[in-house]
Design an enzyme around this catalytic site. Structure first.
Site, mmCIF file in Angstrom:
data_model
loop_
_atom_site.group_PDB
_atom_site.id
_atom_site.type_symbol
_atom_site.label_atom_id
_atom_site.label_comp_id
_atom_site.label_asym_id
_atom_site.label_seq_id
_atom_site.Cartn_x
_atom_site.Cartn_y
_atom_site.Cartn_z
ATOM 1 N N GLY A 56 5.568 -4.516 6.901
ATOM 2 C CA GLY A 56 6.220 -3.231 7.290
ATOM 3 C C GLY A 56 5.609 -2.203 7.090
ATOM 4 O O GLY A 56 5.405 -1.269 7.833
ATOM 5 N N CYS A 57 5.161 -2.096 5.979
ATOM 6 C CA CYS A 57 4.422 -0.703 5.383
ATOM 7 C C CYS A 57 3.071 -0.534 5.996
ATOM 8 O O CYS A 57 2.632 0.599 6.525
ATOM 9 C CB CYS A 57 4.195 -0.764 3.931
ATOM 10 S SG CYS A 57 5.611 -0.689 2.777
#
Length: 198
Positions: A85-86
Site C-alpha cells: 500500500g505504501c
C-alpha cells in the site's frame, strides 16, 4: 450495593478490553499524551526539522518554516517502507510529481522507520521527493499522528497535512485512503495556488 456491582462490572470489562488489546500486540499512542488536542485546519504548523534532498542528491536538515513565502508543503505520513500500500501511494505521487512541482509544493513522505530504510525506499522506486525517517518520532509527535505499536514495531497512521506558504495548515486527512483521497489532495493544492493569485 447495586451501584457497586455495576461499577465493578464496568471496571472488569475495561480491564479485559485493555488486556485483549495488549495481548493482540497493538497499542496506539498520539503525541506525548493521548489526551493532547489534535491539530486543526487554520493552526500554524509546528516548526519541525526535516531531512530534505537537494538536486545533487545531498541530504540536509531543514526547518519547516524555511518554506514560508516560497512553497506549500505536503506532509504524507505512511506506515512502512516497501509494503504494497505504501509503495503504491508513493509511486502514485512519483508518477504525478509534475502536479506538485507546478503547484510550488514540496513533498515529504514520513514514516517512523530509520533514515537508511527511507533512503533505500527512495532509491529503489526513484521517488523525486523527500523521504524522511522519523525514528525518534519527533515529527509524528509534533503533528499528533497516532503511531500503532505492533510486535515491538511502530507504524504511523496514514495521514496527510497540507500547509500553505504562510505556514498555516489548510487540509488534514487522518484517514487518508490511497485510492479515494489522492485526487482531493491535488485539487486542494491547486486551489491554494489559485487563492494566492487572486
Amino acid at each position: 450495593m447495586g451501584n457497586m456491582l455495576v461499577l465493578g462490572a464496568v471496571a472488569i470489562l475495561v480491564c479485559a478490553g485493555l488486556s485483549l488489546q495488549v495481548l493482540a500486540g497493538e497499542v496506539e499512542t498520539a503525541g506525548d499524551s493521548a489526551k493532547e488536542e489534535a491539530l486543526r485546519v487554520g493552526d500554524v504548523a509546528p516548526n519541525v526539522k526535516l531531512v530534505a534532498t537537494n538536486a545533487e542528491g545531498e541530504k540536509n536538515q531543514v526547518e519547516l518554516k524555511s518554506f514560508q513565502g516560497k512553497k506549500n508543503v505536503l506532509l504524507a505520513f505512511y506506515p512502512r517502507t516497501f509494503t504494497a500500500g505504501c509503495t503504491k501511494q508513493m509511486c502514485g505521487y512519483r508518477d504525478d510529481f509534475s502536479r506538485f512541482k507546478d503547484a510550488d509544493t514540496e513533498v515529504f513522505a514520513i514514516s517512523v522507520e530509520p533514515q537508511d530504510s527511507s533512503d533505500r525506499f527512495k532509491k529503489e522506486y526513484q521517488l523525486p521527493f523527500n523521504v524522511v525517517g522519523d525514528g525518534e518520532r519527533r515529527i509524528v509527535k509534533a503533528f499528533k499522528v497516532p503511531v500503532r505499536d505492533q510486535d515491538g514495531n511502530g507504524y504511523a497512521k496514514r495521514s496527510v497535512f497540507l500547509i500553505d506558504k504562510k505556514g498555516i495548515i489548510r487540509h488534514i486527512d487522518m484517514d487518508y485512503d490511497i485510492e479515494k483521497d489522492k485526487q482531493d489532495v491535488y485539487e486542494r493544492i491547486a486551489a491554494l495556488n489559485k487563492s494566492e493569485e487572486s
